[in-house]
Design an enzyme around this catalytic site. Sequence first.
Site, PDB file in Angstrom:
ATOM      1  N   ARG A   1       0.847  -1.189   0.000  1.00 45.97           N
ATOM      2  CA  ARG A   1       0.000   0.000   0.000  1.00 45.97           C
ATOM      3  C   ARG A   1       0.882   1.238   0.000  1.00 45.97           C
ATOM      4  O   ARG A   1       1.861   1.333   0.758  1.00 45.97           O
ATOM      5  CB  ARG A   1      -0.917   0.016   1.236  1.00 45.97           C
ATOM      6  CG  ARG A   1      -2.116  -0.914   1.152  1.00 45.97           C
ATOM      7  CD  ARG A   1      -3.110  -0.511   0.061  1.00 45.97           C
ATOM      8  NE  ARG A   1      -4.261  -1.395  -0.062  1.00 45.97           N
ATOM      9  CZ  ARG A   1      -4.344  -2.433  -0.895  1.00 45.97           C
ATOM     10  NH1 ARG A   1      -3.336  -2.735  -1.681  1.00 45.97           N
ATOM     11  NH2 ARG A   1      -5.438  -3.163  -0.967  1.00 45.97           N
TER      12      ARG A   1
ATOM     13  N   ASP B   1       4.307  -0.195  -7.024  1.00 45.24           N
ATOM     14  CA  ASP B   1       3.044  -0.542  -7.698  1.00 45.24           C
ATOM     15  C   ASP B   1       1.877   0.150  -6.998  1.00 45.24           C
ATOM     16  O   ASP B   1       0.727   0.007  -7.415  1.00 45.24           O
ATOM     17  CB  ASP B   1       2.853  -2.067  -7.680  1.00 45.24           C
ATOM     18  CG  ASP B   1       1.648  -2.501  -8.502  1.00 45.24           C
ATOM     19  OD1 ASP B   1       1.533  -2.056  -9.661  1.00 45.24           O
ATOM     20  OD2 ASP B   1       0.814  -3.283  -7.991  1.00 45.24           O
TER      21      ASP B   1
ATOM     22  N   GLU C   1      -2.883   7.440  -5.101  1.00 47.02           N
ATOM     23  CA  GLU C   1      -3.130   6.760  -6.386  1.00 47.02           C
ATOM     24  C   GLU C   1      -4.589   6.762  -6.852  1.00 47.02           C
ATOM     25  O   GLU C   1      -4.849   6.639  -8.055  1.00 47.02           O
ATOM     26  CB  GLU C   1      -2.653   5.306  -6.309  1.00 47.02           C
ATOM     27  CG  GLU C   1      -3.547   4.387  -5.471  1.00 47.02           C
ATOM     28  CD  GLU C   1      -3.044   2.944  -5.437  1.00 47.02           C
ATOM     29  OE1 GLU C   1      -1.844   2.755  -5.142  1.00 47.02           O
ATOM     30  OE2 GLU C   1      -3.832   2.028  -5.685  1.00 47.02           O
TER      31      GLU C   1
ATOM     32  N   HIS D   1      -0.691  -0.095  -9.951  1.00 43.98           N
ATOM     33  CA  HIS D   1      -1.383  -1.090  -9.114  1.00 43.98           C
ATOM     34  C   HIS D   1      -1.867  -2.279  -9.961  1.00 43.98           C
ATOM     35  O   HIS D   1      -3.068  -2.590  -9.982  1.00 43.98           O
ATOM     36  CB  HIS D   1      -2.556  -0.440  -8.364  1.00 43.98           C
ATOM     37  CG  HIS D   1      -2.869  -1.115  -7.060  1.00 43.98           C
ATOM     38  ND1 HIS D   1      -3.143  -0.434  -5.912  1.00 43.98           N
ATOM     39  CD2 HIS D   1      -2.958  -2.423  -6.732  1.00 43.98           C
ATOM     40  CE1 HIS D   1      -3.389  -1.273  -4.937  1.00 43.98           C
ATOM     41  NE2 HIS D   1      -3.276  -2.502  -5.410  1.00 43.98           N
TER      42      HIS D   1
HETATM   43  P1  NAD Z   1      -1.615 -11.500   4.633  1.00 44.03           P
HETATM   44  O1  NAD Z   1      -2.688 -11.087   5.557  1.00 44.03           O
HETATM   45  O2  NAD Z   1      -1.563 -12.933   4.188  1.00 44.03           O
HETATM   46  O3  NAD Z   1      -0.189 -11.128   5.243  1.00 44.03           O
HETATM   47  C1  NAD Z   1       0.090  -9.881   5.818  1.00 44.03           C
HETATM   48  C2  NAD Z   1       1.208 -10.087   6.818  1.00 44.03           C
HETATM   49  O4  NAD Z   1       1.617  -8.808   7.280  1.00 44.03           O
HETATM   50  C3  NAD Z   1       0.768 -10.890   8.067  1.00 44.03           C
HETATM   51  O5  NAD Z   1       1.666 -11.955   8.295  1.00 44.03           O
HETATM   52  C4  NAD Z   1       0.813  -9.869   9.194  1.00 44.03           C
HETATM   53  O6  NAD Z   1       1.180 -10.433  10.433  1.00 44.03           O
HETATM   54  C5  NAD Z   1       1.899  -8.928   8.673  1.00 44.03           C
HETATM   55  N1  NAD Z   1       1.906  -7.611   9.306  1.00 44.03           N
HETATM   56  C6  NAD Z   1       0.857  -6.886   9.789  1.00 44.03           C
HETATM   57  N2  NAD Z   1       1.292  -5.727  10.313  1.00 44.03           N
HETATM   58  C7  NAD Z   1       2.644  -5.723  10.149  1.00 44.03           C
HETATM   59  C8  NAD Z   1       3.684  -4.805  10.499  1.00 44.03           C
HETATM   60  N3  NAD Z   1       3.414  -3.647  11.114  1.00 44.03           N
HETATM   61  N4  NAD Z   1       4.957  -5.128  10.180  1.00 44.03           N
HETATM   62  C9  NAD Z   1       5.243  -6.278   9.555  1.00 44.03           C
HETATM   63  N5  NAD Z   1       4.320  -7.197   9.219  1.00 44.03           N
HETATM   64  C10 NAD Z   1       3.044  -6.919   9.499  1.00 44.03           C
HETATM   65  O7  NAD Z   1      -1.753 -10.539   3.364  1.00 44.03           O
HETATM   66  P2  NAD Z   1      -1.153 -10.767   1.914  1.00 44.03           P
HETATM   67  O8  NAD Z   1      -2.130 -11.535   1.092  1.00 44.03           O
HETATM   68  O9  NAD Z   1       0.234 -11.263   2.022  1.00 44.03           O
HETATM   69  O10 NAD Z   1      -1.206  -9.269   1.352  1.00 44.03           O
HETATM   70  C11 NAD Z   1      -0.382  -8.247   1.883  1.00 44.03           C
HETATM   71  C12 NAD Z   1      -0.833  -6.903   1.348  1.00 44.03           C
HETATM   72  O11 NAD Z   1      -0.554  -6.813  -0.047  1.00 44.03           O
HETATM   73  C13 NAD Z   1      -2.349  -6.661   1.408  1.00 44.03           C
HETATM   74  O12 NAD Z   1      -2.763  -6.220   2.678  1.00 44.03           O
HETATM   75  C14 NAD Z   1      -2.560  -5.610   0.352  1.00 44.03           C
HETATM   76  O13 NAD Z   1      -2.422  -4.341   0.934  1.00 44.03           O
HETATM   77  C15 NAD Z   1      -1.401  -5.840  -0.628  1.00 44.03           C
HETATM   78  N6  NAD Z   1      -1.851  -6.336  -1.949  1.00 44.03           N
HETATM   79  C16 NAD Z   1      -1.474  -5.656  -3.049  1.00 44.03           C
HETATM   80  C17 NAD Z   1      -1.864  -6.117  -4.298  1.00 44.03           C
HETATM   81  C18 NAD Z   1      -1.459  -5.416  -5.562  1.00 44.03           C
HETATM   82  O14 NAD Z   1      -2.031  -5.683  -6.624  1.00 44.03           O
HETATM   83  N7  NAD Z   1      -0.478  -4.542  -5.541  1.00 44.03           N
HETATM   84  C19 NAD Z   1      -2.658  -7.254  -4.402  1.00 44.03           C
HETATM   85  C20 NAD Z   1      -3.011  -7.926  -3.241  1.00 44.03           C
HETATM   86  C21 NAD Z   1      -2.606  -7.457  -2.005  1.00 44.03           C
HETATM   87  C1  COI Z   2      -5.748  -6.050  -3.124  1.00 45.90           C
HETATM   88  O1  COI Z   2      -6.261  -7.128  -3.471  1.00 45.90           O
HETATM   89  O2  COI Z   2      -5.679  -5.712  -1.923  1.00 45.90           O
HETATM   90  C2  COI Z   2      -5.196  -5.153  -4.134  1.00 45.90           C
HETATM   91  O3  COI Z   2      -4.379  -4.330  -3.800  1.00 45.90           O
HETATM   92  C3  COI Z   2      -5.724  -5.241  -5.524  1.00 45.90           C
HETATM   93  C4  COI Z   2      -6.464  -3.995  -5.948  1.00 45.90           C
HETATM   94  C5  COI Z   2      -7.160  -4.229  -7.267  1.00 45.90           C
HETATM   95  C6  COI Z   2      -7.416  -3.457  -4.922  1.00 45.90           C
END
Ligand code: NAD
Ligand code: COI
Length: 329
Positions: free
Chosen positions: A234, A258, A263, A295
């Site tokens: 994020r 990304d 954004e 993104h």
């Molecule tokens: P997840 O819930 O499986 O893992 C998140 C991890 O972060 C957990 O292990 C949690 O304990 C840890 N965490 C929480 N607070 C923390 C901190 N202060 N310091 C360090 N670690 C911490 O989630 P995920 O599926 O791995 O996704 C992670 C993030 O990726 C999502 O929350 C989302 O914001 C982002 N994301 C981005 C995209 C994209 O297209 N760019 C897509 C999907 C998710």
């Molecule tokens: C998420 O799945 O959290 C993402 O960042 C993807 C986006 C299309 C909202």
Amino acid sequence: MKFIAFSVRDDERPYFEQFEQKNDVKVTLVADALTKDTMHQAKGYDAIIALQTGQYPDELYGFMAEEGIKSLAIRNVGTDNLNLDLAKEKGIIVTNVPAYSPAAIAEFSVTQLMQLLRNIPTFNHKIAQRDFRWAPNIARELNEMTVGIIGTGRIGRAAMQIYQGFGAKVIAYDPYHAKDLEEQGIYVDTLQALYQQADVITLHMPGSKHDTHMIDADAFAMMKDGVYIVNTARGALIDTKALIAAIKSGKVAGAVLDTYEGETPLFNHDWSNKPVQDTTFNELLALDQVLMTPHIAFYTTTAVKNMVTIACDSAKSVVTTGDAPTRQN
Ligand code: NAD
Ligand code: COI
């Protein structure tokens, strides 16, 4: 049963149609994002399916309660733009799709880092100019680097496996330790330790309010000179102005981004014919050391299919049973 889905793109339509065919549910597809001006379109529906990076309006939860719409099913992972306390207070059950394809995001983040490490954007530019010289764009090798993963959930773990496949040393910070990773000695105790040891720092944690600007000027000061930053999590986790200063000073050698804290009005919109007024964003884009994408780490056929299908399944479960489905992933 009738659902309404907001922010629907053409590439999602076939999956909504497949869901309708397999289930006795009619889904109305709307291109608009869910805002306090558009939410009234949901009157008379049983569930709202949504996807957006901007804040969901607080008025939404009261409106849903008044209309008897219990299910708000978001078709993505992050829940940072929802007021979950208010949703709970109003009796709205919010579901997300926790694992539509962690590999999609992990693969993308490593691909982008490799592009930066091997100076590919610079060489693309040089090739276009018919400049076929090598110097001064000599690269560093990933297998000799220490990669610091912040957040060892689904995506962080998937990224970890790829980095280990390249032969990099991986260390990680997460307040919650996974037993198997702890046994492998992956974790450092503090963020400071990770900042001090890592050549690459990659963010895979949620964008909670508490962690806004976690990576700020003080954090950059603790990092190694020439560190690479990768953020597919994020935008708000990084203080962008501090990042720009760290790149300009040479502290940060490159940044894969990304996500960006401002954004929402920009990404997945066409700005080719109008000036972007966000001066910080423009400054970021002008830096050769920044590899920016709008993104798209999630944007694969597998992920999009799962996002739509799982979100609709969750909404159906909430509407029929009054509860969110229990998942094992
Ligand atoms: P997840 O819930 O499986 O893992 C998140 C991890 O972060 C957990 O292990 C949690 O304990 C840890 N965490 C929480 N607070 C923390 C901190 N202060 N310091 C360090 N670690 C911490 O989630 P995920 O599926 O791995 O996704 C992670 C993030 O990726 C999502 O929350 C989302 O914001 C982002 N994301 C981005 C995209 C994209 O297209 N760019 C897509 C999907 C998710
Ligand atoms: C998420 O799945 O959290 C993402 O960042 C993807 C986006 C299309 C909202």
